[in-house]
Write a protein that holds these residues in place. Structure first.
Motif, mmCIF file in Angstrom:
data_model
loop_
_atom_site.group_PDB
_atom_site.id
_atom_site.type_symbol
_atom_site.label_atom_id
_atom_site.label_comp_id
_atom_site.label_asym_id
_atom_site.label_seq_id
_atom_site.Cartn_x
_atom_site.Cartn_y
_atom_site.Cartn_z
ATOM 1 N N ILE A 255 67.193 59.993 -15.876
ATOM 2 C CA ILE A 255 67.835 60.702 -16.985
ATOM 3 C C ILE A 255 66.923 61.736 -17.629
ATOM 4 N N TYR A 256 65.632 61.713 -17.326
ATOM 5 C CA TYR A 256 64.723 62.702 -17.913
ATOM 6 C C TYR A 256 64.261 63.674 -16.827
ATOM 7 N N TYR A 257 64.212 64.948 -17.193
ATOM 8 C CA TYR A 257 63.782 65.998 -16.270
ATOM 9 C C TYR A 257 62.847 66.929 -17.024
ATOM 10 N N LEU A 258 61.715 67.228 -16.408
ATOM 11 C CA LEU A 258 60.702 68.072 -17.050
ATOM 12 C C LEU A 258 60.134 69.041 -16.026
ATOM 13 N N GLN A 259 60.035 70.309 -16.400
ATOM 14 C CA GLN A 259 59.483 71.325 -15.498
ATOM 15 C C GLN A 259 58.694 72.343 -16.310
ATOM 16 N N MET A 260 57.544 72.717 -15.782
ATOM 17 C CA MET A 260 56.705 73.742 -16.403
ATOM 18 C C MET A 260 56.223 74.705 -15.331
#
Length: 667
Positions: A255-260
């Motif tokens: 449920i969590y998505y992180l992109q940098m």
């Protein structure tokens, strides 16, 4: 062995194409442990269908076949080529239609074609026949194929992951509940709210079984961000084989998505750096609501130029977007039946963007409220923007840039850099229809319509607000009023099963009214480019017969009317390389006689003389997962030239050719 298999496959393929009296043989030549093989094919004449009939004795099936849609499906005319592929497609469509009527046990094996090849004169008679398939039920065997089935109970296993070995070993059922006929078994974590499961499930207790309902359920549930995989299976009751229990299993996703990310930039020698950050929560309130947060920032060192009154040497841009997607149509007062649509969602978004350039400073604020859904047959996709608000303000411009905007020939550019408040309502659709006879014979229709400024204009009228400089203002900024309509269509024809001929047409019209003299630059039409008239580079054609020697004169090459026509012949080869030959025609026009766009006005008695023509060839490497496109177009007729408009007699390579690279087909 490979040679013999190849001979068998060639003979079988020839038979499938109707060349029943075929013969394939080979000759070989040996040279230093290498063999050259030559295949010889004798196909003779292709067989045609003399008579096609339906020889099905079952009374129920015969009643179906009297229906108009079934008669049209089974309408094989005398003289058509006897091709197995055509008959197989009829059979598959027939079975699909019957399964949508509740015949769960029916399959392609229940029908077959009996072919009489003894008619003579290279003709055949074809009969469609039905055969029973026995299945064991309790202590007896009987044919269930023509048993209409209905749904008994609908179970939804919420949050179960087949690939989680720990979950399979442990009994982690946390709750069971009933919701509008849906039996929900909560299993694990990251659960989805019952109301969302109900609205995205098209299988209903006591309803007849339907393949379409199953496909719609798969599509709609897979569109939920909190769902990773969906599995649907049916289990007949022991006491009644016509009653089915449906079990829908939802595997949860992360449920969590992180992109940098960070990028280096180089714009004409000006170096810079850009960074971005994205975060998603795919189950915010337990109903698969997706919250997205995007942040971005960029810096570029720009060479100062005192002659242009540009003394600063820094360019900044920073902003962000916050959006919330709710997997339901939030429509107050609308019937529940309408709200249940395939892949339905409601989107709210808000974005801001600050730009600081040496020439100007600009601020952008945007707010969006839109609905998205797909029809029951998954042919029609619709997007309805209930309200979109854009606020653009330019608090500072340099002296040189302001004097440049004030030039008479830059009237459109000046209007584009004015402070502007845009509110609009829009609707767009995409309809795709696959024809039965061949997968390449299909068509699509796409359109959009939008109107801007209606609500603020109504409020100003009701409040009797006075005009300033001939326009109403909101928060000290004039708002735009315009309408815009576009419609495009694609029709493709299969010529020999592989190669195809496609036709594409686009028409568009836009007009300012009320509070606006011109349409915002972003909403104007342009022509030329890889999906338009390909003899011209992007945004270099038109309007009308307008001519400019400035290659960067993009702002004046815009209009309010657009017409583009394309014809393309696509050639499939034995390699991943596909080829294309195309002919394009089209242009854009203005609805007013703007002084900075002489010759651009649309006139009924002369617009056809201002259609630009080009032709060209394309190379399309098709790697299945992606298609690369290399198109070379040449101007054939250039309406902007004063003389010698037809260019084939005096080709100038640098002026008359344009090359385009893109991903995917042009249409």
């Amino acid at each position: 062995l490979l040679k013999e298999r190849s001979i068998e496959q060639l003979e079988q393929e020839l038979s499938n194409l109707g060349y029943l009296n075929n013969h394939v043989w080979t000759s070989s030549k040996v040279n230093n442990k290498k063999i050259d093989l030559t295949y010889y094919i004798l196909a003779k004449e292709q067989y045609t269908i003399k008579q096609f009939s339906v020889a099905v004795e079952d009374s129920m099936l015969r009643r179906y076949f009297q229906n108009r849609s079934y008669r049209k499906l089974l309408n094989v005319k005398s003289g058509e080529p006897f091709e197995a592929k055509r008959l197989d497609e009829i059979l598959k469509e027939l079975v699909l239609r019957l399964r949508n009527q509740g015949y769960y046990y029916l399959s392609d094996d229940n029908f077959y074609f009996l072919v009489d090849t003894m008619v003579g004169n290279y003709n055949v008679n074809v009969e469609l026949k039905y055969r029973a398939i026995l299945a064991k039920t309790a202590n007896q065997s009987k044919d269930l194929s023509l048993t209409r089935c209905s749904i008994n109970q609908l179970y939804c296993v919420n949050g179960y992951d087949y690939f989680d070995t720990l979950m399979r070993r442990q009994d982690r059922v946390t709750d069971t509940l009933h919701y509008k006929g849906l039996q929900i078994v909560n299993y694990g974590k990251n659960l989805i709210r019952p109301s969302i499961l109900y609205y995205h499930n098209f299988i209903r207790p006591n309803a007849m079984y339907s393949d379409r309902s199953v496909d719609n359920t798969y599509t709609s549930l897979n569109s939920l961000g909190a769902v990773d995989r969906v599995n649907i299976r049916f289990k007949p009751l022991r006491t009644d084989s016509s009653r089915l229990n449906a079990i829908v299993t939802l595997s949860p996703s992360k449920i969590y998505y992180l992109q940098m990310g960070i990028d280096g930039t180089n714009s004409a020698g000006d170096l810079g750096v850009a960074a971005n950050f994205s975060f998603q929560h795919k189950n915010l309130f337990g109903g698969s609501e997706v919250l997205k947060l995007k942040l971005k920032g960029a810096y570029e060192h720009v060479n100062a130029n005192a002659a242009y009154s540009v003394e600063e040497d820094d360019y900044y841009e920073y902003g962000g977007e916050l959006s919330l997607t709710i997997p339901r149509l939030l429509l107050l007062g609308w019937p529940e039946r309408f709200k249940q649509q395939v892949g339905a969602s409601t989107l709210f978004s808000f974005s801001v963007d600050w730009r600081k350039r040496p020439e100007y400073h600009r601020r952008f604020l945007s707010w969006d409220w839109k609905y998205n859904w797909t029809g029951a047959k998954q042919r029609l996709t619709q997007i309805f923007t209930l309200y979109n608000v854009n606020y653009v303000v330019t608090p500072r411009t340099s002296k040189w840039f302001q004097s440049y905007l004030d030039l008479p020939e830059n009237i459109i550019l000046k209007e584009s850099y004015k402070d502007l408040f845009v509110t609009r309502t829009a609707y767009s659709f995409l309809y795709q229809r696959q024809r039965l006879s061949n997968s390449l014979n299909n068509y699509s229709l796409q359109g959009s319509a939008e109107v801007a400024g209606t609500l603020p204009a109504l409020i100003c009228h009701l409040l009797k607000r006075p005009k300033e400089d001939g326009a109403y203002y909101v928060m000290g900024t004039p708002f735009a009023q315009y309408f815009k309509f576009t419609l495009s269509g694609v029709r493709s024809f299969s010529l020999d099963g592989q190669n195809s001929l496609l036709f594409h047409a686009v028409i568009g019209i836009a007009s300012p009214y009320g509070n606006s003299l011109v349409i915002p630059y972003e909403q104007r039409f342009f022509a030329g480019g890889g999906s338009s008239v390909r003899g011209w580079a992007t945004r270099t054609l038109g309007p009308g017969r307008y001519h400019s020697d400035n290659p960067d004169d993009f702002l004046n090459r815009t209009g309010e009317i657009k017409l583009v026509l394309n014809a393309e012949y696509r050639i499939t080869t034995n390699s991943p390389i596909e080829l294309a030959v195309f002919l394009d025609a089209g242009n854009i026009w203005t609805i007013k006689n703007y002084p900075n766009q002489p010759g651009g006005l649309f006139q009924w008695n002369s617009f056809y003389k201002e259609l630009a023509f080009s032709w060209g060839v394309g190379v399309r490497p098709n790697f299945k997962f992606v298609v690369l496109r290399f198109d070379a177009g040449m101007k054939l007729y250039n309406p902007a030239k004063l003389e010698q408009k037809w260019t084939f007699s005096h080709i100038n390579f640098w002026e008359d050719f344009a090359f385009h690279f893109a991903v995917g087909y042009p249409f």
